[in-house]
Structures are given as structure tokens and as C-alpha cells.
Enzyme design. Structure first.
Site, short mmCIF file in Angstrom:
data_model
loop_
_atom_site.label_atom_id
_atom_site.label_comp_id
_atom_site.label_asym_id
_atom_site.label_seq_id
_atom_site.Cartn_x
_atom_site.Cartn_y
_atom_site.Cartn_z
N GLU A 151 -17.49 -13.67 21.80
CA GLU A 151 -17.66 -12.77 22.67
C GLU A 151 -17.21 -13.95 23.49
O GLU A 151 -17.72 -14.22 24.76
CB GLU A 151 -19.29 -11.78 23.35
CG GLU A 151 -18.95 -11.29 22.37
CD GLU A 151 -20.24 -9.63 22.17
OE1 GLU A 151 -20.58 -10.39 23.61
OE2 GLU A 151 -20.65 -9.53 21.89
N ASN A 192 -16.18 -14.42 17.26
CA ASN A 192 -16.32 -13.05 16.67
C ASN A 192 -16.46 -12.64 18.00
O ASN A 192 -16.90 -12.76 18.56
CB ASN A 192 -17.85 -12.40 16.26
CG ASN A 192 -18.30 -12.17 15.91
OD1 ASN A 192 -17.52 -10.66 15.26
ND2 ASN A 192 -19.43 -11.45 16.10
N HIS A 228 -17.79 -1.80 17.28
CA HIS A 228 -18.44 -0.94 18.27
C HIS A 228 -18.10 0.09 19.16
O HIS A 228 -17.40 0.18 19.41
CB HIS A 228 -19.68 -1.84 19.05
CG HIS A 228 -20.18 -2.46 18.46
ND1 HIS A 228 -21.11 -2.61 18.02
CD2 HIS A 228 -20.79 -3.80 18.57
CE1 HIS A 228 -21.93 -3.29 17.35
NE2 HIS A 228 -21.34 -5.12 17.87
N GLU A 256 -19.35 -6.26 12.61
CA GLU A 256 -20.43 -5.50 13.59
C GLU A 256 -20.03 -3.88 13.39
O GLU A 256 -20.94 -3.19 14.55
CB GLU A 256 -20.58 -5.92 15.45
CG GLU A 256 -21.05 -7.53 14.74
CD GLU A 256 -21.42 -7.69 16.44
OE1 GLU A 256 -21.94 -7.18 17.41
OE2 GLU A 256 -21.13 -9.22 16.22
N ASP A 258 -20.60 -0.20 13.64
CA ASP A 258 -21.10 0.95 13.59
C ASP A 258 -20.01 2.71 14.60
O ASP A 258 -19.42 2.48 15.37
CB ASP A 258 -22.37 0.73 14.70
CG ASP A 258 -22.58 0.11 16.11
OD1 ASP A 258 -21.39 -0.08 17.01
OD2 ASP A 258 -23.53 -0.67 16.17
#
Length: 340
Positions: A151, A192, A228, A256, A258
Site C-alpha cells: 500500500e 501489493n 476487497h 486479498e 473478499d
């Protein structure tokens, strides 16, 4: 009462349809497409047999959700607790799972002594490099890929102010990547980030950074797309974005994933979630340099979502009773579509 009975019946049908595709694990389905399927693992939960069994049966890759972050490892300066990280690595290796190391340089979950200390810019640089060298060297030969930089950009596409950026400017990225490569030349090294899965200023900033690093000969092997999302809102240009990054000569991965649902959960919301899970997998499968898909957790009872997004939950492929949701069969079909 009739309404509740109808809802219960709808959920039963939905879950039964999902279970019908549970015989082929997600890991096996991903392998059929030449990719891995992984998840972020709660190391403490591995002592619970139902959770451990699900992780063993479904995953061909594993990421430690928290155990490998700096704040968990070096709780006091020069004082290390490797226990959870060591246990995670040993578990994944014994099951033949690829291990994604997460993460080395992030603006959150830092040791308190670091963020509360009075360190000069040169101190911060030295501490960062020592941390990378120590952790990467400890697991040399065991880690398939490291999220070295996590990030680096704010949502606007500007550089995120952090202890690293404020001390070293953008140079911290190249310094960290070079240090990680020196400590383990065989590990794949990633940047990432979230919010880079569709066209926009943040995506463009990351693209330009990756292009610059490759031109400068900095060791960088891949870009991670966190993914996300709210169910029903997954971007339709994800494959295009991943393909564009791949033109720079890097692998790409979903790291990641979801898909959170507004509560209470409905059968319609589960179907929308399944469609989005399938679309993300399909984007990866259609991108030759997309190496795999990782979800941020396995089961809804251990998801980070309810604690951070009030009114949302049920974001993962398996529910709180560890039953497969429609997302499981949808992902299985997406992984295996090309072989049918």
C-alpha cells in the site's frame, strides 16, 4: 413464519447447490488452470481441527494474515517472537502449499517502539533494511513470494505519507526490494495494493512506479491486486488492468480477495457474491501472467470485515459453520472453464 420458512428453504437450496461442487477442492480447480488458490490464515486457529482440515483440503497456497508483520515479530527493539510465523511456515511447508510472505514494509501494524521512537531518517532506513534482511533470511528458500511493499499510495494516487516515505521519499521502495532480493534471490518480490483493480489515478500511479522500477533494474517480480470489494460491485475491467501491468514484464496475482455483503444476508446477495467471485477468478484465468488467487481468510467467522465495515459481513467463500457458499462452486467453474 411463512416468510422465514421460505427464506430458510432458499438458503438450504443455495448451500446444497454449493456443496454439490465441494468434492473438487478450490486448490485442485486452480491447479487445473495452472494457478494456485490460497487464503490468509489465522495461525491461532490451526489448532482447531475443522479449520485446519478446511485449510489443508482447499488451499495450494497460504499467507499468514498477521504472524509475519513487523509489529508481531519484533515487539521490542531487538527482541523477536518468531513462534507464530515459524509455526505457520512449518505447517504450510508440510502440506506442500506455496507460501506468500506478508508483509515487509507497510505503514500499519508497526512495532510501537518504532512508531513511538525518535529516529532520524538514516535510523529509519537502517532499521527498515535490517528488518527486511533478518526476516527474509530467516525464511530463505521457504517463501514463494514476498509482499515487500504494501500500500505505497493513498487513494488519490499520491504517495502515502509513512515513516518510510517521510524518511527516504520514493527511494524506500527500491531500497526495500533490493534488500529483499539480496536476502533471498529466489523469492518472487511484489508490490501489493488495494484500489488499483480498475482504471483511475491510483492505478496509474502504481503502473508508473512499476514501469520506472523495471527501467531502473530494480528486482520486482509481481504486482498484487488486493480486491476487497462489496458484492455486486467488482470492476469489469480487472482483466484489462492486470493485462496492462503484465506488459511491463511482471506477474500479477489476486492477493486479498473478499466480497462483503450488507447484513442481513439474503440468498440474492449470495448469488451476486458468487458472480463476483467467479468474475475475479475468470479475470485471472484469462490473464496468462496471473499466477493465482488468494482470499483474505477462509471462513466468515474469522473475517476482518465486520470489525472494519459496520453493517457488512459474510465476505468469504465458506460460512461460519464452514459450509461452502455459492462462491465456491462459482470459483470452481471459473477455474476449470477452459478444460471443459
Amino acid at each position: 413464519m411463512r416468510l422465514w420458512s421460505a427464506l430458510a428453504a432458499a438458503f438450504a437450496v443455495t448451500l446444497a447447490a454449493s456443496a454439490a461442487h465441494a468434492d473438487e477442492s478450490l486448490g485442485a480447480a486452480a491447479n487445473a488452470s495452472g494457478r494456485y488458490f490460497g487464503a490468509a490464515i489465522d495461525v491461532d486457529a490451526l489448532s482447531e481441527k475443522p479449520y485446519r482440515t478446511l485449510v489443508e483440503s482447499q488451499l495450494t497456497s497460504a499467507t499468514a494474515e498477521n504472524a509475519m508483520k513487523w509489529g508481531e515479530i519484533e515487539t521490542a527493539r531487538g527482541v523477536f517472537d518468531w513462534g507464530p510465523a515459524d509455526a505457520f511456515v512449518a505447517f504450510a511447508k508440510s502440506r506442500g502449499q506455496k507460501i506468500r510472505g506478508h508483509n515487509l514494509v507497510w505503514h500499519q501494524q508497526l512495532p510501537r517502539w518504532l512508531i513511538g521512537g525518535q529516529f532520524s531518517a538514516s535510523d529509519v532506513k537502517a532499521l527498515m533494511l535490517a528488518h527486511i534482511e533478518t526476516e527474509v533470511a530467516r525464511y530463505k528458500g521457504s517463501i514463494y513470494a514476498w509482499d515487500v511493499i504494501n500500500e505505497p499510495f493513498a487513494d488519490t494516487g499520491e504517495w502515502r505519507h509513512s515513516i518510510y516515505f517521510d524518511a527516504m521519499g520514493r527511494d524506500y521502495v527500491a531500497l526495500a526490494l533490493r534488500a529483499a532480493h539480496e536476502a533471498d534471490p529466489d523469492a518472487k518480490l511484489y508490490i501489493n495494493d488495494y484500489g488499483v483493480e480498475t482504471a483511475g489515478p491510483k492505478t496509474e500511479a502504481l503502473f508508473n512506479l512499476v514501469a520506472a522500477l523495471k527501467r531502473e533494474g530494480v528486482p520486482l517480480d509481481g504486482v498484487g491486486f488486493q480486491c476487497h470489494f462489496v458484492a455486486g460491485s467488482a470492476p469489469d475491467d480487472l482483466a484489462d488492468v492486470m493485462g496492462r501491468f503484465a506488459t511491463l514484464g511482471v506477474d500479477v496475482a489476486v492477493t486479498e480477495l473478499d466480497l462483503r455483503i450488507p447484513l442481513p444476508v439474503t440468498s440474492g446477495a449470495l448469488e451476486r457474491q458468487a458472480d463476483d467471485y467467479a468474475s475475479v477468478v475468470a479475470a485471472c484465468v484469462s490473464t496468462p501472467r496471473c499466477v493465482g488467487v488468494t482470499t483474505w481468510g477462509v471462513t466468515d467467522d474469522r473475517s476482518w470485515i465486520p470489525g472494519f465495515f459496520s453493517g457488512y459481513g459474510a465476505a468469504l467463500p465458506f460460512d461460519e459453520q464452514y459450509r461452502p457458499k455459492p462462491a465456491v462452486s462459482a470459483m470452481t467453474k471459473a477455474f476449470t472453464a477452459q478444460r471443459r
